[in-house]
Design an enzyme around this catalytic site. Structure first.
Site, PDB file in Angstrom:
ATOM      1  N   LYS A 173      98.207  15.223  61.255  1.00  0.00           N
ATOM      2  CA  LYS A 173      98.487  16.485  60.542  1.00  0.00           C
ATOM      3  C   LYS A 173      97.188  16.954  59.908  1.00  0.00           C
ATOM      4  CE  LYS A 173      99.478  18.360  56.990  1.00  0.00           C
ATOM      5  NZ  LYS A 173      98.670  19.538  56.533  1.00  0.00           N
ATOM      6  N   GLU A 248      91.441   7.819  51.307  1.00  0.00           N
ATOM      7  CA  GLU A 248      90.069   8.249  50.999  1.00  0.00           C
ATOM      8  C   GLU A 248      90.193   9.497  50.142  1.00  0.00           C
ATOM      9  OE1 GLU A 248      87.487   6.575  51.747  1.00  0.00           O
ATOM     10  OE2 GLU A 248      88.424   5.174  53.131  1.00  0.00           O
ATOM     11  N   CYS A 282      83.092  15.275  49.949  1.00  0.00           N
ATOM     12  CA  CYS A 282      83.489  14.296  48.936  1.00  0.00           C
ATOM     13  C   CYS A 282      82.296  13.466  48.464  1.00  0.00           C
ATOM     14  CB  CYS A 282      84.576  13.390  49.492  1.00  0.00           C
ATOM     15  SG  CYS A 282      84.076  12.613  51.041  1.00  0.00           S
ATOM     16  N   GLU A 384      86.585  16.750  39.632  1.00  0.00           N
ATOM     17  CA  GLU A 384      85.976  17.155  40.893  1.00  0.00           C
ATOM     18  C   GLU A 384      86.117  18.669  41.069  1.00  0.00           C
ATOM     19  OE1 GLU A 384      87.989  16.047  44.536  1.00  0.00           O
ATOM     20  OE2 GLU A 384      86.073  15.471  45.405  1.00  0.00           O
TER      21      GLU A 384
END
Ligand code: NDP
Length: 486
Positions: A173, A248, A282, A384
């Protein structure tokens, strides 16, 4: 207007309920394709197809599986220019970056794991009690791979390549924000003659299609890359079903610059580490700590270089910084810049939306932004942002900067610039990060373990770690029979 399809059982299919989502080109702000808004019914079909395909795929000799995956890698290479253009259109990233990094890496992911399985071996543990243990590593069955929008084909293939290589069948997905290259991959699977059901790609919202995949009782493992909050929701859904999980997640990575560094290299890399892919990686180094004697010189040179970055049309070969991925993400980034001002920060450059002319007039562009004057504990230095925003913070001692670097809930990557070998080893051992880059950034060897500590994730990808994740270890213990059969 192109309508994308799901790829189920070797066929390109419309979603069961016929619903589609708009897919927006972030550089223009306009809808350029429609993507299936799939739900549990589509996931059920895909899982059923994968289950049917599994026995034959798992029994296919490694060399034959490798040949299939190598064919896919070759097709990615052959279509690299078109794929790079699709990636830039869908995500907003500069086409030159997609051509240099994203697409070659997608091909490399397949090649790496296709050839890795040719060298796989398992352990044996002989016992003094005259018995022998050996470990079988068998594919899990049907696994789910869920990937984010920032490096669409790169991260999608990073998951499905080891899963398929290990003999699993996959339901993938991709992010519905950037579905285009995953759809192209489905077309390449058809061209490569991948057996039906081995790989299935279902598009749609995370909350519907993604959640249905995670909850499906026949899915044995989930490999997920995305935000920490989503990772927590997936862990919550998967834990009572005892699925294997690889997560992750996000990062807030420190880039630590000591005064003894190789200056030009540290400076140039700090700019790249903060602003490549609009800061939407990231692994970006968004918190830059500079040793005080160097601070002012570094700050002034850094800002000058950042101001020179060209924000522009992703399809323009000279563009350094393209569009951020969506209007919602643009708003989020701008809100963090406002928050930085409220928290007492000074915007040294950027800090605003960029309006381009012509085709990109409606696009989502943010000027690369550098902020100073914020403490390490404020929200802007803790949360973040995942955009083209970096902060500069001076420090005086190793202990101080170590506390700053480790002082967030994240622990994905850390970057360190020093010519002092002892210091490099000392800090590398104490930094809470799954990856420490010393005097470099984004130098990736696919054999190494990849992943984060703390809220940056659970488990490791890459090399044997990935192949171990996608297999079940089974110990066989055989008592050796020393009797003479005569
Ligand atoms: P999200 O967590 O929003 O989404 C990632 C994927 O999960 C998407 O396909 C999403 O679908 C899907 N999803 C969302 N909700 C669910 C759910 N409840 N169940 C199952 N699937 C779901 O991340 P983004 O796409 O916004 O990506 C950015 C994030 O990814 C950043 O935090 C970044 O740090 C992280 N990231 C981590 C990396 C790493 O290796 N550690 C590498 C790259 C990115 P939908 O698109 O519909 O929401």
């Amino acid at each position: 207007m192109e309508y994308l399809s799901n790829y189920i059982d070797g066929v390109l299919l419309a979603p069961v309920h016929g619903a589609y989502l708009d897919n927006v080109n972030p550089a223009t702000g306009t809808v350029f394709s429609r993507v299936p808004d799939s739900g549990a019914d589509d996931i059920d079909r895909a899982v059923a197809a994968a289950e049917r395909a599994f026995p034959a795929w798992a029994a296919t000799p490694a060399e034959a599986r490798a040949r299939q995956l190598l064919r896919l890698a070759d097709l990615i290479d052959r279509h690299a220019d078109a794929l790079a253009r699709d990636e830039a259109t869908d995500n907003g990233k500069p086409v030159a970056l997609a051509r240099r990094v994203d697409i070659p890496r997608a091909a490399k992911n397949f090649r790496f794991f296709a050839t890795a399985i040719l060298h796989a071996a398992t352990e044996a543990h002989p016992m003094e009690e005259r018995a022998l243990n050996y470990t079988l590593r068998q594919p899990l069955g049907v696994v789910g791979c869920i990937s984010p929008w920032n490096l669409p084909l790169y991260l999608f293939t990073w998951k499905i390549a080891p899963a398929l290589a290990a003999g699993n069948c996959v339901v993938g997905k991709p992010s519905e924000v950037t579905p285009l290259t995953a759809f192209r991959l489905a077309e390449l699977c058809l061209e490569a003659g991948l057996p039906p059901g081995v790989l299935n790609i279902v598009h749609g919202h995370g909350a519907r299609a993604g959640a249905a995949l995670v909850a499906h009782p026949k899915i044995r493992a989930i490999s997920f890359t995305g935000g920490t909050r989503t990772g927590a929701a997936i862990a919550h859904a998967a834990a009572p079903r005892f699925k294997k999980l690889s997560l992750e997640l996000g990062g807030k990575n420190p880039n630590i610059v000591f005064a003894d560094c190789r200056y030009d290299e540290a400076l140039e890399t700090a700019v790249r580490a903060a602003f490549t892919n609009q800061g939407e990686i990231c692994l970006c180094g968004s918190r830059i700590f500079v040793e005080r004697p160097l601070y002012e010189r570094f700050r002034d040179d850094f800002v000058r270089r950042v101001e020179a970055l060209r924000v522009g049309d992703p399809l323009d070969e000279d563009t350094d910084v393209g569009a951020v991925v969506s209007e919602a993400h643009l708003e989020k980034i701008l809100a963090y810049i406002e928050l930085a001002k409220d928290e007492g920060g000074t915007v040294l450059c950027g800090g605003h939306r960029v309006r381009l002319d012509g085709r990109c007039a409606g696009g989502f562009f943010v000027a690369p932004t550098v902020i100073e004057g914020l403490g390490p504990d404020c929200r802007v230095n803790q949360e973040e942002i995942f955009g083209p925003v970096a902060t500069l913070i001076p420090f005086d001692t190793e202990e101080e900067v170590l506390a700053y670097a480790n002082g967030t809930p994240y622990g994905l990557a850390a970057i360190l610039w020093t010519e002092n070998l002892g210091r490099a080893h000392r800090l590398a051992a104490r930094l809470e990060a799954g990856i420490v880059w010393v005097n470099c950034w984004m130098l990736r060897d696919l054999r190494t373990p990849f992943g984060g500590m703390k809220q940056s994730g659970v488990g490791r990808e890459g090399g044997w770690e990935a192949l171990r994740f996608f297999t079940e270890a089974k110990n066989v213990c055989i008592k050796l029979d020393d009797r003479d059969p005569a």
